[in-house]
Structures are given as C-alpha cells and as structure tokens.
Design a protein around this motif. Structure first.
Motif, PDB file in Angstrom:
ATOM      1  N   ASP A  76       0.809  -1.223   0.000  1.00  0.00           N
ATOM      2  CA  ASP A  76       0.000   0.000   0.000  1.00  0.00           C
ATOM      3  C   ASP A  76       0.841   1.272   0.000  1.00  0.00           C
ATOM      4  N   ALA A  77       2.065   1.217   0.518  1.00  0.00           N
ATOM      5  CA  ALA A  77       2.935   2.396   0.581  1.00  0.00           C
ATOM      6  C   ALA A  77       3.598   2.694  -0.758  1.00  0.00           C
ATOM      7  N   ILE A  78       3.616   1.727  -1.642  1.00  0.00           N
ATOM      8  CA  ILE A  78       4.261   1.896  -2.947  1.00  0.00           C
ATOM      9  C   ILE A  78       3.356   2.719  -3.857  1.00  0.00           C
ATOM     10  N   GLU A  79       3.896   3.818  -4.392  1.00  0.00           N
ATOM     11  CA  GLU A  79       3.163   4.609  -5.383  1.00  0.00           C
ATOM     12  C   GLU A  79       3.343   4.026  -6.776  1.00  0.00           C
ATOM     13  N   MET A  80       4.586   3.651  -7.074  1.00  0.00           N
ATOM     14  CA  MET A  80       4.910   3.202  -8.423  1.00  0.00           C
ATOM     15  C   MET A  80       6.142   2.311  -8.372  1.00  0.00           C
ATOM     16  N   VAL A  81       6.129   1.288  -9.204  1.00  0.00           N
ATOM     17  CA  VAL A  81       7.288   0.424  -9.411  1.00  0.00           C
ATOM     18  C   VAL A  81       7.606   0.482 -10.892  1.00  0.00           C
ATOM     19  N   ALA A  82       8.857   0.740 -11.231  1.00  0.00           N
ATOM     20  CA  ALA A  82       9.244   0.824 -12.640  1.00  0.00           C
ATOM     21  C   ALA A  82      10.434  -0.083 -12.908  1.00  0.00           C
ATOM     22  N   VAL A  83      10.499  -0.557 -14.135  1.00  0.00           N
ATOM     23  CA  VAL A  83      11.668  -1.320 -14.576  1.00  0.00           C
ATOM     24  C   VAL A  83      12.300  -0.581 -15.740  1.00  0.00           C
ATOM     25  N   SER A  84      13.614  -0.639 -15.815  1.00  0.00           N
ATOM     26  CA  SER A  84      14.306   0.048 -16.903  1.00  0.00           C
ATOM     27  C   SER A  84      14.697  -0.899 -18.021  1.00  0.00           C
ATOM     28  N   GLU A  85      14.564  -2.193 -17.776  1.00  0.00           N
ATOM     29  CA  GLU A  85      14.949  -3.187 -18.778  1.00  0.00           C
ATOM     30  C   GLU A  85      13.702  -3.708 -19.487  1.00  0.00           C
TER      31      GLU A  85
END
Length: 175
Positions: A76-85
């Motif tokens: 719930d604390a995560i706003e966004m998760v991104a990957v660069s690959e």
C-alpha cells in the motif's frame, strides 16, 4: 512431478511518498510483475502485504562486500514500481513465444496519471469492450503502464518501458 522454480532477482525502482529506491525484488519465474504486485496467480509465499526488497541505492555490495539483507515494503505504501529493462514486465525468464499466462488481445490507449509527486504519461492496454473507467475500477491494486514518461517537478525524470502504479495513489487520470 512438479518443478519448483527459484525466484529471480529483478531490478526495479520503487517510489513511495517519502523516497525513491533502487534495488531488487524476488519474483517467481514466469510470473509477470503486474501479477506479483496484484497478487494474482502467485503462490502464497509472494501474496503477503509486504514485498521483499533489497535496496542497492545507498551502498555498493557484491561478492567482495557484505550481502545486503532484505527489507520489506508494504504494498500500500508503494506509489509506483518501474523497470528500466524492456521485457522484464512480461514474465521473468519468458522468451521466444513461450508464455506462462494466457494471451489476451488488447487495444493500447494513451493516458496521463497524476500521483502525489509524479505525472506519468504512458499507455494502458484495454481488453475488448473495456473502457479506461472499467480498468481503473477493477478489483486490482496496481495499474500497468507501458512506455512511461515520468515527470517530476516539471522535468522529465526518465522513460521506462513498464511501470505498475498503485491505484490508491492516483489523484487524477486523463485520456
């Protein structure tokens, strides 16, 4: 006989309302990141309220240094998760036409998503007959975006091939 797969360490960037982190999460082989974050089709080990994360943003570690211990971040604390690959979002270790999940044809639509600290410009993917409102109102915590421009304080922070956005942190979404 079933084959138990070892989890794979996947490099990610995680943004909360307090800080940005770079590191690794453990993801079962052949599981899409969006499924991991939405708790869909993952074994019980991965379906808790917390994601195991190894932070590499503040220290260097490796074979000559001490191994970092995992931390646990509340979903719930995560706003966004991104990957660069490119390709990591489609299922870790998935390759060459082998898909461990059913393929569903989708239509791409461009969207603008406002979070507390970020504006995201990217693509969402809609199933046949599905609207953006339908996708936003699905009973899943994270919204997948592809080809995402991430804006922070009116400047381009970066471009990522995939981001999973926690819908609880979306302030506004525009077409």
């Amino acid at each position: 006989m079933s084959h138990a797969y070892e989890p794979i360490s996947v490099p990610v960037e995680i943004n909360t309302d307090r800080k940005a982190l770079s590191g690794y999460i453990k993801c079962p082989e052949y599981v899409r990141l969006i499924d991991l974050f939405n708790n869909t089709g993952v074994e019980r080990t991965y379906s808790s309220d917390f994601i195991e994360f190894v932070d590499t943003s503040d220290r260097v570690f490796g074979k000559d240094g001490p191994e970092k211990q995992p931390e646990y971040i509340r979903r719930d604390a995560i706003e966004m998760v991104a990957v660069s690959e490119d390709g990591l979002c489609r299922g870790v270790c998935a390759s060459g036409g082998i898909k461990a999940y059913p393929f569903v044809y989708k239509v791409q639509s461009t969207v603008n998503v406002q979070l507390h600290a970020f504006i995201l410009y990217g693509n969402i993917h809609l199933s046949q007959g599905q609207t953006i409102a339908d996708l936003l109102n699905e009973d899943k915590a994270f919204l997948p975006l592809t080809e995402v421009d991430i804006i922070f304080e009116d400047y381009l922070y970066g471009v990522r091939p995939f981001a999973a956005v926690n819908k609880k942190h979306i302030i506004l979404s525009l077409i």
